[in-house]
Design a protein around this motif. Structure first.
Motif, PDB file in Angstrom:
ATOM      1  N   ASP A  71      67.348  30.954  10.235  1.00 42.41           N
ATOM      2  CA  ASP A  71      66.242  30.516  11.082  1.00 42.41           C
ATOM      3  C   ASP A  71      66.273  29.005  11.268  1.00 42.41           C
ATOM      4  OD1 ASP A  71      65.306  33.140  11.283  1.00 42.41           O
ATOM      5  OD2 ASP A  71      64.176  32.940   9.395  1.00 42.41           O
ATOM      6  N   THR A  72      66.572  28.274  10.168  1.00 46.11           N
ATOM      7  CA  THR A  72      66.647  26.811  10.275  1.00 46.11           C
ATOM      8  C   THR A  72      67.810  26.407  11.164  1.00 46.11           C
ATOM      9  OG1 THR A  72      65.719  26.593   8.060  1.00 46.11           O
ATOM     10  CG2 THR A  72      66.828  24.675   8.952  1.00 46.11           C
ATOM     11  N   ALA A  78      68.824  25.358  18.734  1.00 46.61           N
ATOM     12  CA  ALA A  78      68.299  26.091  19.906  1.00 46.61           C
ATOM     13  C   ALA A  78      68.367  25.217  21.149  1.00 46.61           C
ATOM     14  CB  ALA A  78      66.876  26.549  19.643  1.00 46.61           C
ATOM     15  N   GLU A  79      68.767  25.863  22.239  1.00 42.07           N
ATOM     16  CA  GLU A  79      68.885  25.127  23.492  1.00 42.07           C
ATOM     17  C   GLU A  79      67.789  25.516  24.485  1.00 42.07           C
ATOM     18  OE1 GLU A  79      72.806  25.800  24.921  1.00 42.07           O
ATOM     19  OE2 GLU A  79      73.764  24.633  23.305  1.00 42.07           O
ATOM     20  N   THR A  80      67.180  26.663  24.238  1.00 45.45           N
ATOM     21  CA  THR A  80      66.129  27.110  25.153  1.00 45.45           C
ATOM     22  C   THR A  80      64.819  27.159  24.411  1.00 45.45           C
ATOM     23  OG1 THR A  80      66.475  29.434  24.640  1.00 45.45           O
ATOM     24  CG2 THR A  80      67.805  28.509  26.423  1.00 45.45           C
ATOM     25  N   PRO A  81      63.708  26.966  25.095  1.00 47.95           N
ATOM     26  CA  PRO A  81      62.398  27.006  24.444  1.00 47.95           C
ATOM     27  C   PRO A  81      62.100  28.344  23.800  1.00 47.95           C
ATOM     28  CG  PRO A  81      62.233  25.937  26.572  1.00 47.95           C
ATOM     29  CD  PRO A  81      63.611  26.498  26.522  1.00 47.95           C
ATOM     30  N   VAL A  82      62.574  29.425  24.413  1.00 48.24           N
ATOM     31  CA  VAL A  82      62.275  30.749  23.867  1.00 48.24           C
ATOM     32  C   VAL A  82      62.919  30.908  22.494  1.00 48.24           C
ATOM     33  CG1 VAL A  82      62.548  33.230  24.213  1.00 48.24           C
ATOM     34  CG2 VAL A  82      62.022  31.757  26.159  1.00 48.24           C
ATOM     35  N   VAL A  83      64.177  30.541  22.413  1.00 46.60           N
ATOM     36  CA  VAL A  83      64.890  30.654  21.117  1.00 46.60           C
ATOM     37  C   VAL A  83      64.259  29.734  20.086  1.00 46.60           C
ATOM     38  CG1 VAL A  83      67.100  30.308  19.976  1.00 46.60           C
ATOM     39  CG2 VAL A  83      67.024  31.331  22.253  1.00 46.60           C
ATOM     40  N   LYS A  84      63.884  28.553  20.554  1.00 51.08           N
ATOM     41  CA  LYS A  84      63.291  27.581  19.620  1.00 51.08           C
ATOM     42  C   LYS A  84      61.959  28.105  19.099  1.00 51.08           C
ATOM     43  CE  LYS A  84      63.895  23.334  20.503  1.00 51.08           C
ATOM     44  NZ  LYS A  84      63.857  21.963  21.064  1.00 51.08           N
ATOM     45  N   TYR A  85      61.192  28.741  19.966  1.00 49.66           N
ATOM     46  CA  TYR A  85      59.891  29.260  19.561  1.00 49.66           C
ATOM     47  C   TYR A  85      60.054  30.379  18.539  1.00 49.66           C
ATOM     48  CZ  TYR A  85      55.370  31.558  19.790  1.00 49.66           C
ATOM     49  OH  TYR A  85      54.172  32.148  19.452  1.00 49.66           O
ATOM     50  N   GLU A  86      60.943  31.290  18.846  1.00 46.78           N
ATOM     51  CA  GLU A  86      61.152  32.402  17.922  1.00 46.78           C
ATOM     52  C   GLU A  86      61.665  31.906  16.572  1.00 46.78           C
ATOM     53  OE1 GLU A  86      63.808  35.014  19.915  1.00 46.78           O
ATOM     54  OE2 GLU A  86      62.274  35.789  21.299  1.00 46.78           O
ATOM     55  N   SER A  87      62.580  30.977  16.626  1.00 46.33           N
ATOM     56  CA  SER A  87      63.140  30.447  15.366  1.00 46.33           C
ATOM     57  C   SER A  87      62.086  29.668  14.593  1.00 46.33           C
ATOM     58  CB  SER A  87      64.336  29.541  15.663  1.00 46.33           C
ATOM     59  OG  SER A  87      65.339  30.251  16.332  1.00 46.33           O
ATOM     60  N   SER A  88      61.217  28.963  15.309  1.00 44.40           N
ATOM     61  CA  SER A  88      60.187  28.166  14.653  1.00 44.40           C
ATOM     62  C   SER A  88      59.221  29.052  13.884  1.00 44.40           C
ATOM     63  CB  SER A  88      59.450  27.325  15.692  1.00 44.40           C
ATOM     64  OG  SER A  88      58.400  26.606  15.094  1.00 44.40           O
ATOM     65  N   SER A  89      58.859  30.195  14.468  1.00 42.45           N
ATOM     66  CA  SER A  89      57.930  31.105  13.783  1.00 42.45           C
ATOM     67  C   SER A  89      58.545  31.611  12.477  1.00 42.45           C
ATOM     68  CB  SER A  89      57.576  32.276  14.710  1.00 42.45           C
ATOM     69  OG  SER A  89      56.938  31.810  15.874  1.00 42.45           O
ATOM     70  N   LYS A  90      59.787  32.000  12.557  1.00 45.47           N
ATOM     71  CA  LYS A  90      60.456  32.500  11.347  1.00 45.47           C
ATOM     72  C   LYS A  90      60.634  31.382  10.308  1.00 45.47           C
ATOM     73  CE  LYS A  90      62.971  36.139  13.800  1.00 45.47           C
ATOM     74  NZ  LYS A  90      64.298  36.669  14.147  1.00 45.47           N
ATOM     75  N   PHE A  91      60.926  30.185  10.803  1.00 46.63           N
ATOM     76  CA  PHE A  91      61.102  29.044   9.889  1.00 46.63           C
ATOM     77  C   PHE A  91      59.813  28.753   9.114  1.00 46.63           C
ATOM     78  CE2 PHE A  91      60.401  24.495   9.311  1.00 46.63           C
ATOM     79  CZ  PHE A  91      61.418  24.190   8.413  1.00 46.63           C
ATOM     80  N   LEU A  92      58.683  28.824   9.841  1.00 44.14           N
ATOM     81  CA  LEU A  92      57.405  28.543   9.180  1.00 44.14           C
ATOM     82  C   LEU A  92      57.093  29.571   8.098  1.00 44.14           C
ATOM     83  CD1 LEU A  92      55.244  27.435  12.262  1.00 44.14           C
ATOM     84  CD2 LEU A  92      56.199  25.999  10.440  1.00 44.14           C
TER      85      LEU A  92
END
Length: 574
Positions: A71-72, A78-92
């Motif tokens: 996730d980190t 991440a290059e797209t906002p969607v991927v970044k958002y999904e990864s951010s949720s899992k990271f948190l």
């Protein structure tokens, strides 16, 4: 050297040896105490270092887990906002889980390589980095920071900065971000406070800039450690240094891969305090030994040296004066036995001196008696022809008038006179008995056989020697003072025999006897109670024998009034 001086020297040597042993013992105990103190402190340092290392290892594990989770990696690349958002949720979610696993971690921060704080956005990263963003750009491997104070929480913190490499690019080793674990120092303070630290021992945990993160004295937390530390201090050893103008023992141990240190400071005065008791005990033991030695020395001086001094003084006084003094020492030890032996020796010396004096006196008496006898002999030889002619005239008259008694008496008297004045003073038993025989002839004629005479002499003693005219006066005394005053007939017996190495002649008469006092005076060689001429004659004979032959010889008289007298003459056999 006197024994007393030798005793003092011995005690002095013993005391010096005892003090030397005490000094060596003290030095060894001091070294041993310092060694044990250092060993104990090093074990505590290792224990604290181990606990801190375990805690730091746990922080490293959490930072590593956060840095290299998928996730980190997705969040940072991440290059797209969607991927970044999904990864951010899992990271948190992952971050929340990791924070729960270690309560000492206040924050877990993810920072991108282009100096953007990805999460959490609210954290004042500028306080952490102190506006030095280039610091992260130069970091290639994990590193623990120094202590810093966040205004947001008002507490001392430190951080672990962990580089995050792109796992998808195995060749470029690109750093895509940094994981930062912000920790408080409460666990370090708790670790120090829960450790059983002896009084006056000081332990410190220092950060990379030698700032005190935790200490046994909390007032020092956050301060710069005052000692100038260098890399020349070997681990696992203590060195002597000066701290706060006091000598100390100092040791430090690096916390591996962190740049932090655990230090121990032990005041040398504390070590010396432990030794004071040992030193005092040593001095007390020395004092006790000194008292014991002085007591033993006093006892020895009283029981040995003083008696020896008295013996020496006594010996000097005996040499200078006389042997009449006697040594008197207290009972209870061998010196008393020595004094008794000395006194016994002096007694024997006195006895020998008396014997020598008695011998000299006897020799003088013998010499006087000899001179007296010589004078008497010379006097008796004055005009001997007149005496011989007179006796010869009496004998001629007896022959002319046919008087056998006169002839026999004059002949016997001439023989007795000739025997007494001619020849040596020492004669034989046979010659003495011949003289007595002539005398008994005269007595028989005079008293007309009123007395009966018995002579029994062993032939084996005829040639034994004795002083001339020893027995004849005793026989004469027996006749004139014993038998003549007796009414009726009398009896006289003479017996001679050998008794061991002595010659015994016994003369017995059944006359009137003599008193007990006079006989005891003669036997004891004294002139008390003696007034009769008869008794004086016997006493003189006794004196002659004792002077010539010694006190073991002489005459012994046993007499009883009205029953008779027994005279025993004892002489040495020559």
């Amino acid at each position: 050297m006197k024994i007393s001086y030798q005793l003092i020297l011995l005690i002095t040597i013993f005391l010096i040896s005892l003090l030397g042993i005490q000094f060596i013992y003290y030095i060894n105990i001091k070294n041993l105490t310092e060694e044990e103190t250092e060993t104990y402190a090093l074990k505590m340092v290792e224990q604290i270092e181990k606990e801190v290392t375990n805690h730091f290892t746990d922080i490293i594990r959490i930072a590593y887990t956060l840095s290299y989770s998928s996730d980190t990696q997705d969040l940072l690349t991440a290059e797209t906002p969607v991927v970044k958002y999904e990864s951010s949720s899992k990271f948190l979610e992952l971050r929340k889980h990791l924070l729960r696993s270690n309560k000492d971690i206040d924050r877990l921060i993810l920072h991108s390589a282009d100096n953007r704080v990805i999460s959490p956005n609210e954290f004042p990263i500028s306080e952490l980095l102190n506006s030095e963003y280039n610091y992260l750009n130069s970091l290639k491997q994990r590193q623990f920071t120094r202590l810093y104070n966040l205004k947001s929480n008002g507490r001392e913190n430190f951080s672990l900065i962990y580089p995050v490499y792109n796992l998808d690019d195995n060749f470029s080793h690109e750093i895509i971000g940094y994981s930062i674990a912000v920790s408080n120092i409460e666990f370090l303070e708790t670790l120090i406070s829960e450790t059983e630290i002896p009084n006056k021992y000081e332990f410190y945990i220092l950060d990379t800039q030698n700032t005190i993160a935790a200490a046994s004295e909390r007032i020092n937390n956050g301060m710069i450690f005052p000692l100038q530390l260098s890399g020349n201090i070997p681990e696992g050893t203590f060195i002597e240094m000066e701290y706060q103008k006091k000598p100390i023992l100092f040791s430090s141990k690096d916390i591996s891969d962190t740049g932090w240190k655990v230090c121990a400071v032990i005041p040398i005065s504390m070590v010396n305090t432990k030794l004071v008791r040992i030193r005092n005990i040593g001095f007390f033991i020395s004092l006790v030994f000194l008292i014991i030695l002085l007591s033993v020395g006093a006892v020895i001086s009283r029981s040995i040296t003083r008696p020896i001094d008295r013996v020496v003084e006594f010996a000097a006084s005996v040499v200078d004066h006389s042997t009449r003094k006697r040594l008197d020492l207290p009972k209870g030890n061998e010196m008393r036995i020595l004094s008794e032996c000395i006194n016994s020796m002096l007694d024997r010396m006195d006895l020998m001196n008396r014997k020598i004096l008695d011998t000299k006196t006897s020799l003088l008496k013998v010499e006087l008696e000899k001179k007296k006898a010589e004078l008497e002999n010379l006097q008796a030889q004055i005009n001997p022809h007149f005496l011989y002619n007179t006796l010869e005239c009496l004998r001629s008259l007896g022959v002319h008038y046919e008087s056998d008694e006169i002839t026999e008496i004059s002949t016997a008297m001439a023989d007795i006179f000739r025997y007494s004045i001619k020849g040596d003073e020492i004669t034989t038993i046979k010659n003495e008995m011949d003289c007595i025989g002539q005398y008994l002839k005269i007595i028989s004629i005079r008293f007309q056989d009123r007395f009966r005479f018995t002579v029994n002499i062993d032939e084996n003693i005829f040639n034994c020697k004795l002083p001339k005219m020893t027995l004849q006066p005793i026989v004469e005394n027996a006749v004139y003072h014993g038998l003549e005053p007796k009414l009726g007939n009398g009896e006289l017996s003479i017996r001679g025999y050998r008794k061991e190495n002595n010659l015994c002649i016994s003369i017995y008469d059944n006359g009137i006897g003599i008193s007990k006092e006079i006989s005891e005076s003669i036997n004891n060689y004294t002139e008390a109670y003696i007034s009769e001429k008869r008794s004086m004659g016997l006493l003189n004979i006794n004196k002659r024998i004792k002077i010539r032959f010694g006190s073991n010889y002489g005459i012994q008289i046993k007499s009883q009034r009205g029953k008779g007298t027994y005279v025993n003459v004892e002489l040495p056999i020559h």
